[in-house]
Design an enzyme around this catalytic site. Structure first.
Site, PDB file in Angstrom:
ATOM      1  N   SER A  55      26.412  32.025  71.517  1.00  0.00           N
ATOM      2  CA  SER A  55      27.184  30.831  71.119  1.00  0.00           C
ATOM      3  C   SER A  55      26.246  29.638  70.986  1.00  0.00           C
ATOM      4  O   SER A  55      26.645  28.567  70.531  1.00  0.00           O
ATOM      5  CB  SER A  55      28.252  30.534  72.183  1.00  0.00           C
ATOM      6  OG  SER A  55      27.618  30.246  73.428  1.00  0.00           O
TER       7      SER A  55
ATOM      8  N   ASN B 144      27.117  36.202  64.572  1.00  0.00           N
ATOM      9  CA  ASN B 144      27.895  35.927  65.764  1.00  0.00           C
ATOM     10  C   ASN B 144      29.382  35.990  65.425  1.00  0.00           C
ATOM     11  O   ASN B 144      29.794  35.408  64.405  1.00  0.00           O
ATOM     12  CB  ASN B 144      27.557  34.540  66.331  1.00  0.00           C
ATOM     13  CG  ASN B 144      27.964  34.413  67.782  1.00  0.00           C
ATOM     14  OD1 ASN B 144      27.413  35.088  68.647  1.00  0.00           O
ATOM     15  ND2 ASN B 144      28.969  33.585  68.056  1.00  0.00           N
TER      16      ASN B 144
ATOM     17  N   HIS C  25      16.028  34.161  80.737  1.00  0.00           N
ATOM     18  CA  HIS C  25      16.872  33.915  81.911  1.00  0.00           C
ATOM     19  C   HIS C  25      16.639  34.924  83.018  1.00  0.00           C
ATOM     20  O   HIS C  25      17.509  35.131  83.862  1.00  0.00           O
ATOM     21  CB  HIS C  25      18.349  33.899  81.490  1.00  0.00           C
ATOM     22  CG  HIS C  25      18.671  32.760  80.564  1.00  0.00           C
ATOM     23  ND1 HIS C  25      19.825  32.693  79.828  1.00  0.00           N
ATOM     24  CD2 HIS C  25      17.963  31.657  80.230  1.00  0.00           C
ATOM     25  CE1 HIS C  25      19.818  31.588  79.107  1.00  0.00           C
ATOM     26  NE2 HIS C  25      18.690  30.946  79.319  1.00  0.00           N
TER      27      HIS C  25
HETATM   28  N1  APR Z   1      29.267  41.127  67.652  1.00  0.00           N
HETATM   29  C1  APR Z   1      29.070  39.839  67.253  1.00  0.00           C
HETATM   30  N2  APR Z   1      29.229  38.764  68.078  1.00  0.00           N
HETATM   31  C2  APR Z   1      29.643  39.017  69.338  1.00  0.00           C
HETATM   32  C3  APR Z   1      29.895  40.332  69.820  1.00  0.00           C
HETATM   33  C4  APR Z   1      29.692  41.407  68.909  1.00  0.00           C
HETATM   34  N3  APR Z   1      29.892  42.689  69.266  1.00  0.00           N
HETATM   35  N4  APR Z   1      30.316  40.235  71.121  1.00  0.00           N
HETATM   36  C5  APR Z   1      30.329  38.918  71.434  1.00  0.00           C
HETATM   37  N5  APR Z   1      29.915  38.185  70.372  1.00  0.00           N
HETATM   38  C6  APR Z   1      29.696  36.721  70.335  1.00  0.00           C
HETATM   39  C7  APR Z   1      30.818  35.907  70.916  1.00  0.00           C
HETATM   40  O1  APR Z   1      31.712  35.487  69.902  1.00  0.00           O
HETATM   41  C8  APR Z   1      30.076  34.707  71.529  1.00  0.00           C
HETATM   42  O2  APR Z   1      30.111  33.564  70.672  1.00  0.00           O
HETATM   43  O3  APR Z   1      28.573  36.502  71.162  1.00  0.00           O
HETATM   44  C9  APR Z   1      28.625  35.171  71.670  1.00  0.00           C
HETATM   45  C10 APR Z   1      28.151  35.182  73.113  1.00  0.00           C
HETATM   46  O4  APR Z   1      28.100  33.843  73.544  1.00  0.00           O
HETATM   47  P1  APR Z   1      28.067  33.555  75.106  1.00  0.00           P
HETATM   48  O5  APR Z   1      29.107  34.362  75.788  1.00  0.00           O
HETATM   49  O6  APR Z   1      28.073  32.050  75.250  1.00  0.00           O
HETATM   50  O7  APR Z   1      26.667  34.132  75.593  1.00  0.00           O
HETATM   51  P2  APR Z   1      25.233  33.480  75.436  1.00  0.00           P
HETATM   52  O8  APR Z   1      25.156  32.627  74.214  1.00  0.00           O
HETATM   53  O9  APR Z   1      24.247  34.580  75.553  1.00  0.00           O
HETATM   54  O10 APR Z   1      25.144  32.543  76.752  1.00  0.00           O
HETATM   55  C11 APR Z   1      23.892  31.935  77.000  1.00  0.00           C
HETATM   56  O11 APR Z   1      24.749  31.139  79.116  1.00  0.00           O
HETATM   57  O12 APR Z   1      25.826  31.401  81.123  1.00  0.00           O
HETATM   58  C12 APR Z   1      24.608  31.410  80.507  1.00  0.00           C
HETATM   59  O13 APR Z   1      22.784  32.566  81.365  1.00  0.00           O
HETATM   60  C13 APR Z   1      23.964  32.755  80.636  1.00  0.00           C
HETATM   61  O14 APR Z   1      22.363  33.748  79.117  1.00  0.00           O
HETATM   62  C14 APR Z   1      23.641  33.150  79.206  1.00  0.00           C
HETATM   63  C15 APR Z   1      23.691  31.834  78.482  1.00  0.00           C
END
Ligand code: APR
Length: 242
Positions: A182, A206, A114
């Site tokens: 996620s 996760n 990204h």
């Molecule tokens: N340990 C374990 N899990 C964690 C922690 C942690 N310390 N902190 C957060 N999480 C988990 C949350 O429960 C969540 O399900 O990480 C996950 C992050 O998911 P998202 O917030 O959806 O992020 P991501 O999957 O990276 O999003 C993908 O979406 O908006 C776009 O470009 C953006 O790259 C991003 C993409």
């Protein structure tokens, strides 16, 4: 279990999401209350539409994200992954994150699906600058073009080369570990499916359940990534007699 997978793997790959950087102080996107998209509307702020039609709000949103990024650092989990790479335990890191923390922690072969919030580039001539210029209120290139963050906005295609490399990694790997995503955003969330189809073992670490838990061989919920990585690291060192 994961330590023994890594020690016997031929080509282990790690796929990280925003959950990899929350322990550095960066918010993720979809966690209850703290996620960025639970507080801001991505279509209004992080999209090509916002870039063209809500320019001031777009600039302020990215100033906020760049300022937050400047105040944060990679955590021990990033360092552990870089150490594993140096010892050949993992080969590539495919990340959805734009914080550059894997590289800052010493990782190489980091595939940024990204883009990166570390730089901005001119829409007209392509010139690239450190994104700190946004905090110095500088939004225009010498050529007069608008400077925009080098991240993939909603409505944009992913960088061709990064996508190709990520696909290649997913087709080659025999062990794929997902950390802190996620898995709701395509095409990143297709990578575990491609790896699975090619016979790879899949682990998902996760906090909350993900869309792809059903295809994983190991799923770890409700544990912080930093703690899980420290535990695997300890087991690897014990097994390896380090
Ligand atoms: N340990 C374990 N899990 C964690 C922690 C942690 N310390 N902190 C957060 N999480 C988990 C949350 O429960 C969540 O399900 O990480 C996950 C992050 O998911 P998202 O917030 O959806 O992020 P991501 O999957 O990276 O999003 C993908 O979406 O908006 C776009 O470009 C953006 O790259 C991003 C993409």
């Amino acid at each position: 279990m994961i330590a023994s997978w890594l020690m016997s793997s031929r080509h282990a790959v790690v796929l990280t999401g925003a959950g990899m950087s929350t322990e550095s102080g960066l918010p993720d996107f979809r966690s209850e209350k703290t996620g960025l998209w639970t507080r801001f509307n991505p279509q209004q702020l992080a999209s090509t539409y916002a870039l063209e039609h809500h320019r001031q709000a777009f600039i302020e949103f990215y100033q906020y994200r760049i300022r937050t990024l400047q105040a944060c650092r990679p955590h021990e989990g990033h360092m552990i992954l870089a150490d594993w790479q140096r010892h050949g335990l993992i080969q590539e890191i495919v990340t959805q994150n734009v914080d550059g923390f894997h590289q800052q922690a010493g990782s190489r072969h980091v595939i940024e699906l990204h883009g990166s919030l570390r730089t901005v580039h001119c829409q007209r001539c392509g010139n690239t600058f450190n994104s700190i210029v946004y905090l110095e209120q500088r939004f225009t290139c010498e050529c007069g073009g608008f400077l925009r963050p080098s991240v993939v906005l909603f409505g944009e295609m992913l960088p061709e080369q990064a996508l190709e490399q990520a696909w290649q990694a997913a087709q080659t790997t025999d062990v794929l570990i997902v950390l802190g995503s996620s898995l709701q955003v395509s095409p990143a969330n297709q990578l575990p499916l491609v790896a699975k189809r090619n016979g790879a073992k899949i682990a998902i670490v996760n906090w909350e359940p993900t869309e792809l838990d059903g295809i994983a061989d190991v799923v770890i919920h409700k544990r912080k990534i930093g703690d899980v990585l420290r535990e695997i690291n300890k087991e690897w060192k014990a097994r390896d007699g380090r």
